[in-house]
Design a protein around this motif. Structure first.
Motif, PDB file in Angstrom:
ATOM      1  N   ALA A  15       0.824  -1.023  -0.088  1.00 13.85           N
ATOM      2  CA  ALA A  15       0.045  -0.058   0.214  1.00 13.85           C
ATOM      3  C   ALA A  15       0.871   1.133  -0.136  1.00 13.85           C
ATOM      4  N   GLU A  16       1.326   1.630  -1.244  1.00 14.40           N
ATOM      5  CA  GLU A  16       2.352   2.779  -1.345  1.00 14.40           C
ATOM      6  C   GLU A  16       1.786   4.023  -1.867  1.00 14.40           C
ATOM      7  N   THR A  17       0.666   3.947  -2.601  1.00 10.76           N
ATOM      8  CA  THR A  17      -0.023   5.156  -3.022  1.00 10.76           C
ATOM      9  C   THR A  17      -1.092   5.622  -2.088  1.00 10.76           C
ATOM     10  N   PRO A  18      -1.396   7.003  -2.080  1.00 11.87           N
ATOM     11  CA  PRO A  18      -2.579   7.412  -1.069  1.00 11.87           C
ATOM     12  C   PRO A  18      -3.988   6.459  -1.688  1.00 11.87           C
ATOM     13  N   THR A  19      -4.256   6.154  -2.912  1.00 16.51           N
ATOM     14  CA  THR A  19      -5.253   5.425  -3.391  1.00 16.51           C
ATOM     15  C   THR A  19      -5.091   3.996  -2.681  1.00 16.51           C
ATOM     16  N   GLU A  20      -4.168   3.499  -2.723  1.00 20.38           N
ATOM     17  CA  GLU A  20      -3.962   2.046  -2.136  1.00 20.38           C
ATOM     18  C   GLU A  20      -3.999   2.122  -0.774  1.00 20.38           C
ATOM     19  N   GLN A  21      -3.569   2.980   0.006  1.00 16.92           N
ATOM     20  CA  GLN A  21      -3.615   3.289   1.329  1.00 16.92           C
ATOM     21  C   GLN A  21      -5.300   3.582   1.769  1.00 16.92           C
ATOM     22  N   ALA A  22      -5.917   4.400   0.893  1.00 15.15           N
ATOM     23  CA  ALA A  22      -7.488   4.442   1.238  1.00 15.15           C
ATOM     24  C   ALA A  22      -8.075   3.116   1.112  1.00 15.15           C
ATOM     25  N   ALA A  23      -7.776   2.372   0.050  1.00 15.15           N
ATOM     26  CA  ALA A  23      -8.240   1.013  -0.381  1.00 15.15           C
ATOM     27  C   ALA A  23      -8.149   0.111   1.109  1.00 15.15           C
ATOM     28  N   LEU A  24      -6.904   0.218   1.492  1.00 13.02           N
ATOM     29  CA  LEU A  24      -6.374  -0.539   2.617  1.00 13.02           C
ATOM     30  C   LEU A  24      -7.150  -0.280   3.703  1.00 13.02           C
ATOM     31  N   LYS A  25      -7.329   0.919   4.157  1.00 14.01           N
ATOM     32  CA  LYS A  25      -8.119   1.446   5.364  1.00 14.01           C
ATOM     33  C   LYS A  25      -9.528   1.132   5.241  1.00 14.01           C
ATOM     34  N   ASN A  26     -10.104   1.408   3.904  1.00 14.05           N
ATOM     35  CA  ASN A  26     -11.584   1.262   3.709  1.00 14.05           C
ATOM     36  C   ASN A  26     -12.064  -0.331   3.907  1.00 14.05           C
ATOM     37  N   THR A  27     -11.148  -1.081   3.190  1.00 13.58           N
ATOM     38  CA  THR A  27     -11.458  -2.416   3.189  1.00 13.58           C
ATOM     39  C   THR A  27     -11.402  -3.046   4.388  1.00 13.58           C
ATOM     40  N   LEU A  28     -10.434  -2.821   5.385  1.00 13.07           N
ATOM     41  CA  LEU A  28     -10.299  -3.294   6.630  1.00 13.07           C
ATOM     42  C   LEU A  28     -11.320  -2.744   7.595  1.00 13.07           C
ATOM     43  N   SER A  29     -12.038  -1.589   7.263  1.00 17.15           N
ATOM     44  CA  SER A  29     -13.057  -0.922   7.963  1.00 17.15           C
ATOM     45  C   SER A  29     -14.370  -1.709   7.484  1.00 17.15           C
ATOM     46  N   SER A  30     -14.397  -2.009   6.515  1.00 16.51           N
ATOM     47  CA  SER A  30     -15.614  -2.849   5.862  1.00 16.51           C
ATOM     48  C   SER A  30     -15.643  -4.322   6.550  1.00 16.51           C
ATOM     49  N   VAL A  31     -14.377  -4.932   6.576  1.00 15.98           N
ATOM     50  CA  VAL A  31     -14.246  -6.401   6.806  1.00 15.98           C
ATOM     51  C   VAL A  31     -14.691  -6.526   8.072  1.00 15.98           C
ATOM     52  N   MET A  32     -14.043  -5.417   9.294  1.00 12.93           N
ATOM     53  CA  MET A  32     -14.312  -5.681  10.500  1.00 12.93           C
ATOM     54  C   MET A  32     -15.883  -5.688  10.661  1.00 12.93           C
ATOM     55  N   ARG A  33     -16.502  -4.863  10.212  1.00 10.34           N
ATOM     56  CA  ARG A  33     -18.077  -4.762  10.290  1.00 10.34           C
ATOM     57  C   ARG A  33     -18.655  -6.202   9.779  1.00 10.34           C
ATOM     58  N   GLU A  34     -17.964  -6.629   8.774  1.00  6.96           N
ATOM     59  CA  GLU A  34     -18.564  -7.873   8.153  1.00  6.96           C
ATOM     60  C   GLU A  34     -18.085  -8.939   9.146  1.00  6.96           C
ATOM     61  N   PHE A  35     -17.151  -8.858   9.654  1.00  5.06           N
ATOM     62  CA  PHE A  35     -16.807 -10.040  10.664  1.00  5.06           C
ATOM     63  C   PHE A  35     -17.762  -9.804  12.101  1.00  5.06           C
ATOM     64  N   ASP A  36     -18.016  -8.505  12.458  1.00  4.58           N
ATOM     65  CA  ASP A  36     -18.933  -8.265  13.364  1.00  4.58           C
ATOM     66  C   ASP A  36     -20.310  -9.077  13.151  1.00  4.58           C
TER      67      ASP A  36
END
Length: 419
Positions: free
Chosen positions: A319-340
């Motif tokens: 996750a080097e570019t701002p777009t990749e970093q945003a995708a990382l953060k958003n995906t992890l946030s979504s996955v945490m809610r999906e895990f819940d």
């Protein structure tokens, strides 16, 4: 009337035989402990005893069925407990991976641990019972219910579940469908947000190219008329090139319509969007045409395996570019809610299994009382009163001895003795 020696002998032997038969019958009763040794002893009691015996046999069969059902449910509960622990561990890794100080190598390490948990969940989803039948395949219990077809894990089991009659008036499900456990979420699950345009089954139709990130959504008013609907924040630009956002609401026909928030100025430092009783916190640089979709969890990705795959995809790649970093953060946030949501679903199923196990205990208790009543009824019908039987046995024994002595006395009497 002439009384001959033959007549005397015949009558004496007949009397001895009758008394011997009565004596032997009492001996059989004492040896067996039963008053009704043969149906002729008491036809009515014998008939009722047959009916009671049949009822006892049916009760015993249901007891055996409950043992089988309890074993199956206990094994399922054990597997669900392992899955519960696995999802909890995966969520903890998501929190760890969301730390902005981690390097790509650190996230690779987290991904390696997460993949191990993922493989564990797959193994538990394809768990078998002691007879080699798959627990979560429904009626298709002879083959693995979850198979990797190249596009992720696919459910190939049956949506129906096996039932077992555990009592005369109760037929109980002794398993659960893998689709209900691993590909579903509770109806009361919260909202989940995901970057990009997402269709009704959680598939991303178009991803973002900007660096906007989101937090939430948070419920602020669940009495809002729009609560429970599906929304999408769409980013655009005004005439001066400044970023704007609009909020769309999905209609029943699937089309997107304005939710009353159109072309609002967007602050890259932080913008709060409130609509439908929900608040979504936004931050970062959006690109024209980027979007964020949020809806009830049951309308987004409900596939637990897909949640793992999404998390692994972003963690295993740099996750080097701002777009990749945003995708990382958003995906992890979504996955945490999906895990819940998935964890709540597993806990709901586990609670259902526990309720069925408790019900089996109640049925066992009722069945034990019923069996006790049957045993008491059977005892009243055919069991022997030992005190009375022993007294009669002694009396018969004395009577038979007296008859024998009398026969001996009569046997020696003859007119020839006086000639």
């Amino acid at each position: 009337m002439r009384i001959s020696t033959v007549t005397i002998f015949q009558q004496s032997v007949g009397s001895l035989n009758r008394q011997q038969a009565d004596f032997m019958h009492l001996s059989q009763q004492l040896a067996s402990g039963r008053r009704v040794v043969s149906p002729s002893d008491d036809p009515q009691a014998a008939s009722r005893a047959v009916a009671v015996g049949q009822a006892q046999a049916v009760t015993e069969q249901f007891a055996d069925a409950r043992v089988s059902a309890r074993n199956a449910l206990s094994q399922e509960e054990s597997v669900l407990n392992s899955i519960n622990d696995a999802i909890s561990s995966a969520k903890a890794l998501m929190v760890q991976a969301s730390n902005g100080t981690l390097s790509d190598a650190d996230r690779q390490s987290v991904a390696s641990e997460l993949r191990g948990i993922y493989e564990t969940v797959i193994g538990q989803a394809n768990a078998t019972d002691g007879n080699g039948r798959y627990l979560f395949g429904g009626y298709q219990d002879s083959s693995e219910p979850f198979v990797d077809t190249g596009n992720g894990m696919t459910y190939q089991g049956d949506d129906r579940v096996r039932h077992q009659r555990v009592d005369a008036s109760r037929e109980m499900p002794v398993g659960d469908s893998g689709r209900d456990i691993f590909l579903s979420v509770p109806a009361g699950a919260g909202y989940v947000a995901q970057q990009g345009n997402v269709d009704a089954d959680g598939t991303v139709l178009g991803d973002n190219s900007g660096s906007v990130t989101f937090k939430g959504p948070q419920v602020v008013d669940n009495s809002d008329p729009g609560f429970g609907q599906r929304y999408q924040v769409v980013f655009g630009e005004d005439t001066d090139g400044n970023p704007t956002y609009s909020v769309k609401q999905q209609a029943e026909d699937g089309s997107w319509q304005s939710a009353g928030v159109d072309d609002q100025p967007y602050d890259v430092e932080g913008t709060s969007v409130e609509v439908g009783g929900l608040r979504l916190e936004l931050q970062g640089e959006p690109a024209n045409g980027d979007s964020i979709t949020y809806a009830p969890a049951r309308e987004m990705n409900t596939n637990l395996f897909h949640s793992f795959e999404k998390a692994l995809a972003v963690l295993e790649n740099p996750a080097e570019t701002p777009t990749e970093q945003a995708a990382l953060k958003n995906t992890l946030s979504s996955v945490m809610r999906e895990f819940d949501a998935s964890l709540d679903n597993v806990l709901t199923t586990r609670a259902s299994v526990g309720a069925r196990l408790n019900e089996l205990d109640v049925i066992d208790s009722v069945s034990s009382n019923r069996e006790l009543n049957y045993s008491q009824t059977m005892s009243n019908l055919v069991d022997l009163d030992y005190n009375q039987a022993i007294a009669e046995y002694s009396l018969r024994q004395v009577g038979m001895q007296a008859a024998q002595q009398a026969f001996i006395g009569i046997r020696d009497m003859s007119l020839f003795n006086y000639l």
